[in-house]
Design a protein around this motif. Structure first.
Motif, mmCIF file in Angstrom:
data_model
loop_
_atom_site.group_PDB
_atom_site.id
_atom_site.type_symbol
_atom_site.label_atom_id
_atom_site.label_comp_id
_atom_site.label_asym_id
_atom_site.label_seq_id
_atom_site.Cartn_x
_atom_site.Cartn_y
_atom_site.Cartn_z
ATOM 1 N N GLN A 92 -2.398 -5.383 -7.271
ATOM 2 C CA GLN A 92 -3.746 -5.184 -6.714
ATOM 3 C C GLN A 92 -4.604 -6.446 -6.836
ATOM 4 O O GLN A 92 -5.344 -6.804 -5.913
ATOM 5 C CB GLN A 92 -4.435 -4.015 -7.436
ATOM 6 C CG GLN A 92 -3.864 -2.649 -7.115
ATOM 7 C CD GLN A 92 -2.588 -2.327 -7.883
ATOM 8 O OE1 GLN A 92 -2.110 -3.126 -8.699
ATOM 9 N NE2 GLN A 92 -2.030 -1.161 -7.618
ATOM 10 N N GLY A 129 2.242 1.053 -3.962
ATOM 11 C CA GLY A 129 1.270 0.671 -4.990
ATOM 12 C C GLY A 129 1.917 0.110 -6.248
ATOM 13 O O GLY A 129 1.250 -0.116 -7.253
ATOM 14 N N PHE A 140 -8.955 1.044 -6.385
ATOM 15 C CA PHE A 140 -7.821 0.191 -6.019
ATOM 16 C C PHE A 140 -7.331 -0.628 -7.209
ATOM 17 O O PHE A 140 -6.125 -0.805 -7.407
ATOM 18 C CB PHE A 140 -8.241 -0.735 -4.867
ATOM 19 C CG PHE A 140 -7.130 -1.623 -4.362
ATOM 20 C CD1 PHE A 140 -6.064 -1.098 -3.645
ATOM 21 C CD2 PHE A 140 -7.153 -2.985 -4.615
ATOM 22 C CE1 PHE A 140 -5.043 -1.915 -3.183
ATOM 23 C CE2 PHE A 140 -6.147 -3.809 -4.150
ATOM 24 C CZ PHE A 140 -5.087 -3.278 -3.432
ATOM 25 N N LYS A 150 0.813 -1.213 0.000
ATOM 26 C CA LYS A 150 0.000 0.000 0.000
ATOM 27 C C LYS A 150 0.849 1.266 0.000
ATOM 28 O O LYS A 150 0.425 2.313 -0.512
ATOM 29 C CB LYS A 150 -0.906 -0.026 1.241
ATOM 30 C CG LYS A 150 -2.044 0.970 1.208
ATOM 31 C CD LYS A 150 -2.893 0.828 2.467
ATOM 32 C CE LYS A 150 -3.955 1.924 2.521
ATOM 33 N NZ LYS A 150 -4.705 1.849 3.797
#
Length: 649
Positions: free
Chosen positions: A82, A56, A486, A53
């Motif tokens: 993701q 990313g 996301f 996180k």
């Protein structure tokens, strides 16, 4: 060793300990080992997510060089992005709850240790499938979950029908796997590599409609049709109910059947390049959703109803993927994992209370006897029926909104499937939990709520089924769609090859109408089921008393019979022909005939062995004469010809 590596390693260790030592390990240690392995993987997933996180950025962690042939190189590496993060949460999170539930459900089974070993192996295989950085590792996991499903579906293999169900699942999946394997070969031919990042980067240079990509995606989707039970390779999934109920929950919610959806989303740029394949995917999903829902309406086995429900819901996921709404399709994977695991584990709790009875015609009135199971089952029923604000409403509504923009007929069929879903699920609920108890006196005396090891997972999954849809609010609510935000980076390549990617916008007024229509359809189906099975007290007829369309649907359109007639019987007849005719008459006849000929020759030649020296000298002289004639015959004839001509002049 990194946290990423530990995620699949813990279930593998759990499998090895319980698998190799199941005869020696104490009964009380089996479950802690199996559950602990799953929970540790979940904890590692959380930690990896927290690390991921921060940046990313996609993480590729190579472990070792695996296959190197000339310029072709495949590494054994894991990829975290993701998509894999979301799948890891489903597999390890829902999988851990199913492991915990199994402690109570399988506690008295003789194969307790073996069962937990198989569960851990199933988890490991699925983790390998979603964590691999290339198609070859995905294929290993793909085959691994197929093997584990065979082992677990046939877990109680002393019953021949359970063994048949396991073999059916294994064989039908092999049909799909052949297509998947051909797709992998075509990827190597087209791109010269199997690494995701390299394949997708090269794909960006191709044009939409590229014929080679169409063949690749079509072959890969054949594999998905097998693993994710789509027409025509779906009949194995309802039969897979032969396995223990936690296995059903694991296959239907957290592992195997989601493989196909994961593969398509992972390969999204390839599918975006091939609109023809996407259209095929969408229609296969549509027909599967409607056909399976229609079969579920007249099923009376509590697990069979849920099984056909899974096939139908998988159809909805593929409809979403087929109209290029990848996030919507995957959104339904997530919510479905919550409420389908809840419903299967709830069904297991009912079966546990009913002393292994699975026929809903022999149930009824269980609401007051097993309150936790009943309430949580109702939550799952509402969620799958698409009623707000439960999880299934958000994901299914989003798919149908995209479908409406793509094809109105497809949307209408989707709504028909949605109506049937709500009807058969509330039919199942009302027949099981309301009205008078219809079981035996012994079953009534035995009724009791399940132990906490089983009810705690039910309550956790019920909570997720209520709030799980909040990760993807519709645009009209002016709230963030956290899931879409996301997942956005994994579609960068699709955006690069197709300028209009993700630009499907439905007018707010239209979206409101679609949403209200969807809810109204589900409510009408609910009310119809209530009137029929609560107000009027209707009960399903015995198997031998139904006819017409009801019998046609209850017998699953006779698809199994058709498959048996076309494939099984044909194969058996060919086997009989090859075994009894070609093998015994032709091949054996030719070999035996050759042996007889040799024997006759031996008999004839044996007569030459007289023991007379004079006879042997004659034979030798004759043989020498023949040899001389063969070698000098032409010269001798020419000499005789010259002599003859000289004498006649």
């Amino acid at each position: 060793m990194s946290l990423i590596t530990l995620i699949p390693l813990f279930p593998l260790i759990g499998f090895l300990i319980n698998g190799l030592g199941y005869k020696k390990i104490s009964h009380s240690l089996v479950a802690p080992i199996g559950i602990g392995a799953s929970v540790l993987s979940f904890i590692c997933t959380v930690l990896v997510f927290l690390q991921f996180k921060e940046t990313g950025e996609t993480i590729v962690q190579p472990l070792f060089s695996w296959i190197t042939v000339g310029g072709f190189d495949v590494s054994f590496a894991f990829q975290i992005d993701q998509l894999s993060i979301l799948m890891l949460f489903i597999i390890t999170g829902v999988g851990s709850l199913i492991h915990l539930y199994s402690m109570g459900y399988m506690g008295h089974d003789a194969g307790y240790g073996k069962f937990f070993a198989y569960l851990n192996l199933f988890l490991f295989s699925m983790l390998l499938l979603v964590m691999g950085a290339n198609y070859l590792i995905m294929f290993i996991g793909w085959e691994g979950v197929g093997l584990c499903s065979y082992l677990l579906i046939g877990f109680w293999n002393k019953r021949s029908d359970f063994g048949d169900a396991a073999r059916k699942a294994f064989i039908m999946n092999r049909v799909g796997d052949l297509g998947f394997l051909i797709g992998i070969f075509l990827i190597v031919k087209q791109f010269g590599t199997l690494e995701y990042l390299s394949v997708f980067e090269q794909a960006k240079g191709l044009q939409v409609g590229d014929i080679s990509v169409m063949f690749i995606t079509f072959c890969l989707f054949i594999g998905a049709m097998g693993k994710s039970a789509q027409i025509p390779l779906f009949t194995w999934l309802p039969d897979a109910m032969a396995g223990p109920t936690p296995v059903s929950a694991l296959i239907h919610a957290a592992t195997m059947v989601t493989s196909g959806i994961y593969m398509v989303v992972r390969s999204n740029v390839l599918y975006t390049l091939s609109p023809d394949t996407l259209e095929f995917v969408a229609w296969i999903g549509t027909f599967t959703a409607v056909l399976a829902a229609s079969i579920a309406i007249f099923q009376n086995d509590i697990k069979k109803v849920l099984a056909y429900s899974t096939v139908s819901q998988l159809g909805y996921m593929f409809i979403g993927l087929g109209v290029m709404a990848y996030t919507s399709g995957f959104f339904h994977v997530i919510t479905h994992a919550f409420f389908k695991a809840l419903l299967f584990l709830g069904a297991g709790s009912v079966i546990h209370a009913m002393s292994d009875e699975q026929d809903i015609r022999k149930m009824g009135g269980l609401w007051s006897k097993i309150k936790i199971t009943a309430v949580t089952f109702l939550i799952g029923t509402i969620a799958i029926s698409g009623l707000p604000p439960f999880a299934g409403f958000f994901s299914k509504d989003e798919i149908l909104a995209h479908v409406f923009e793509h094809n109105k007929l497809m949307w209408a069929l989707g709504m028909l499937g949605s109506f049937m879903t709500s009807f058969y699920m509330f039919r199942l609920f009302f027949l099981t939990f309301t009205g008078e108890f219809r079981g035996s006196k012994e079953q009534k005396e035995h009724l009791h709520e399940s132990p906490s090891s089983m009810t705690i997972p039910l309550m956790a999954l019920a909570a997720l089924s209520i709030v799980g849809g909040f990760i993807g609010f519709p645009e009209i609510f002016h709230l963030p769609h956290a899931l879409a935000d996301f997942m956005a980076p994994i579609y960068d390549n699709s955006k690069a090859v197709f300028a209009g990617f993700g630009e499907v916008h439905v007018e707010h007024s239209t979206e409101w109408i679609l949403m209200l229509t969807s809810v109204a359809v589900a409510l009408v189906a609910l009310i119809l089921a209530y009137v029929l099975y609560v107000k009027q007290g209707s009960r399903p007829a015995a198997d031998g008393e139904i006819s017409g369309i009801k019998k046609w649907l209850a017998d699953k359109y006779y698809l199994d019979e058709a498959y048996n007639a076309v494939f099984v019987n044909t194969t058996e007849k060919l086997s009989v022909f090859f075994g009894n005719v070609l093998d015994t008459k032709v091949i054996d006849g030719a070999v035996n005939g050759l042996g007889t000929l040799v024997g006759l020759c031996n008999k004839w030649i044996g007569k030459l062995q007289t023991g007379s020296t004079g006879f042997y000298l004659i034979l030798m002289g004759g043989a020498i004469a023949v040899i001389l004639f063969l070698n000098m015959g032409n010269e001798l004839l020419e000499s005789l010809n010259h002599i003859f001509k000289a004498q006649t002049k």
